[in-house]
Scaffold this active site. Structure first.
Site, short mmCIF file in Angstrom:
data_model
loop_
_atom_site.label_atom_id
_atom_site.label_comp_id
_atom_site.label_asym_id
_atom_site.label_seq_id
_atom_site.Cartn_x
_atom_site.Cartn_y
_atom_site.Cartn_z
N GLY A 78 70.36 -45.75 1.81
CA GLY A 78 69.22 -46.28 1.06
C GLY A 78 69.39 -45.96 -0.41
O GLY A 78 70.31 -45.22 -0.79
N LYS A 79 68.56 -46.49 -1.25
CA LYS A 79 68.61 -46.17 -2.68
C LYS A 79 67.34 -46.64 -3.35
O LYS A 79 66.74 -47.65 -2.92
CB LYS A 79 69.78 -46.93 -3.34
CG LYS A 79 70.27 -46.29 -4.62
CD LYS A 79 71.19 -45.14 -4.31
CE LYS A 79 71.73 -44.46 -5.51
NZ LYS A 79 72.71 -43.43 -5.12
N THR A 80 66.91 -45.93 -4.38
CA THR A 80 65.78 -46.37 -5.19
C THR A 80 66.27 -46.62 -6.61
O THR A 80 67.03 -45.81 -7.15
CB THR A 80 64.70 -45.27 -5.26
OG1 THR A 80 64.23 -45.00 -3.94
CG2 THR A 80 63.53 -45.70 -6.13
#
Ligand code: NAD
Length: 435
Positions: free
Chosen positions: A116-118
């Site tokens: 995941g990543k923001t």
């Protein structure tokens, strides 16, 4: 990002048409070699979920709306895991690409997380203008980033508390920002990369990526080039969280680090830089530039130095199709995420210059995150040396597998590492009826 650009990106995303990024290209190549059907490769490439958000934050009496993106790429092998990037140029595609890279990185190192990543678009020059501030003020910048992350943490509290997505630091964020996620959830396992002393922190977390990368660089030089670290020369781009422990550890292993550059300067000494002295200089000057133990060096020259190993440990896309033909290094170890472009990679392949891929080279951080998560759940804290040993073991074991596959299939290390990662994700997706 303009409204039109935003809508175009959203449209492309909804139609599930990925632009040809590096990982998409590598995954298609690897998937076809492995005999996977096109549709299933596509399912592995596509993100499971992408949340686009605008968060209103009250900062110093003004309401500022930050645009952001939380890309949840694949959770077949465990919770979505990946850092929070705060920068003025984050995009949906970059965030999705980085989330996909996390899926591959966790899989290739056999860490039980997904990817995941923001990305939160914090345009610092625009903030200076909005708040009418000059000159540069680090305290002001900290207020902006901490406030942005605090509002973001409130917005996504349930996502963190349920361990659906477990964030960590990335460019523009660090232990201070992670503390605000912990403040919001009161759960030490909901976030990794916490600062020393914060409930659930891990000894050695800060140095973990550099330690893992140094180990992999030495193994690559020894086993791919046949050069012992004590006889090797190394050039490093970047002297940040990764570059500093990396340079120190390489020196301890006997390698000669002859050149280092950062954003503000560079230093070169063909006899080998004194890294302890350079760290002291950095403490005072916040750059390697101006170091008395070396002569000035710029980025262009660093990338073309005649060394055994070139380690890009700063930005992405630095080894391009134009730079790659001029490289004199005998191997490249990718400490940064995606420092070699698709064109750069094609040239290095043609020239037979081995590349140790980012998903192995900088996996020390996520391996440490796995230990931090697990020790936060169990309340048993490992010692720093044990953390480093586990990082070396995980990277080493999977480097062995990637090397053996590269040799038996006559492919490069980048390609074999992607195959290894994809096989692991594919097997679980099939087993869980996700494919
Ligand atoms: P950082 O911000 O702490 O340091 C970056 C360093 O690179 C600084 O010295 C900066 O001056 C230099 N730099 C930036 N752009 C440059 C350029 N164009 N030319 C020369 N020098 C430049 O960042 P970091 O945490 O050390 O991360 C470096 C890279 O490693 C990034 O690509 C990051 O995504 C990747 N990475 C970091 C970690 C981690 O644990 N920190 C884990 C995995 C991957």
């Amino acid at each position: 990002m303009s409204e039109i650009q935003f809508h175009t990106e959203m449209e492309t995303l909804l139609q599930n048409e990925e632009p040809e990024t590096r990982s998409v290209w590598l995954m298609h190549e690897a998937g076809y070699r492995l005999g996977m059907p096109h549709d299933e490769i596509h399912e592995m490439v596509a993100p499971q979920q992408v949340n686009i958000f605008r968060i209103p934050c009250k900062i110093l009496g003004k309401v500022v709306n930050f645009w952001g993106c939380l890309a949840l790429h694949n959770s077949a092998r465990g919770p979505f895991k990946g850092g929070i990037r705060l920068a003025g140029d984050v995009t949906i595609w970059e965030t999705t690409e980085l989330a996909r890279l996390m899926t591959l990185k966790c899989a290739v190192c056999d860490v039980e997380f997904g990817g995941g990543k923001t990305g939160i678009r914090v345009d610092m020059p625009a903030m200076y203008e909005l708040f009418r501030r000059t000159p540069r003020d680090l305290e002001f910048e900290k207020i902006i980033t901490i406030d942005a992350v605090e509002y973001y943490a409130q917005h996504f509290r349930d996502v963190f508390s349920s361990h659906l997505y477990i964030p960590a630091p990335d460019m523009g964020s660090g232990p201070d920002e992670m503390a605000f996620i912990y403040n919001e959830t009161q759960d030490p396992a909901s976030v990794t990369g916490k600062g020393d002393g914060v409930h659930g922190w891990l000894p050695g977390r800060k140095e973990s990526t550099g330690i893992g990368c140094s180990y992999l660089a030495c193994r690559t030089m020894q086993e791919v080039l046949g050069t012992a670290p004590e006889d090797a020369t190394v050039a490093i781009q970047g002297f940040g969280n990764v570059g500093r422990p990396l340079a120190s550890d390489l020196q301890q292993r006997g390698a000669k680090v002859v050149g280092i550059v950062d954003l503000y300067g560079g230093t070169y000494n063909p006899e080998g830089l004194d890294i302890d002295g350079l760290l002291e200089h950095f403490e005072q000057q916040a750059t390697v530039g101006g170091f008395a133990g070396g002569e000035p060096l710029d980025n262009d020259r660093l990338l073309r130095l005649d060394v055994d190993c070139l380690i890009p440990a700063a930005a992405g896309d630095v080894i391009t199709g134009e730079i790659a033909p001029q490289l004199q290094a005998r191997c490249v170890v990718e400490a940064a995420n995606m420092p070699t472009t698709i064109d750069g990679m094609k040239v290095l392949r043609e020239r037979g210059i081995p590349v140790a891929p980012d998903i192995l080279a900088n996996a020390g951080g996520v391996i440490a995150s796995m230990l931090e998560y697990s020790s936060s759940l169990s309340a048993i804290k490992p010692a720093q040396d044990d953390v480093y040993d586990i990082i070396r073991q995980k990277i080493g074991d999977n480097f062995d597998l990637a090397m053996a596959r590269a040799s038996s299939e006559d492919i490069g290390l980048v390609e074999s590492a992607i195959e290894l990662a994809m096989e692991r994700v594919y097997g679980v997706m099939k087993g869980r009826r996700m494919l």
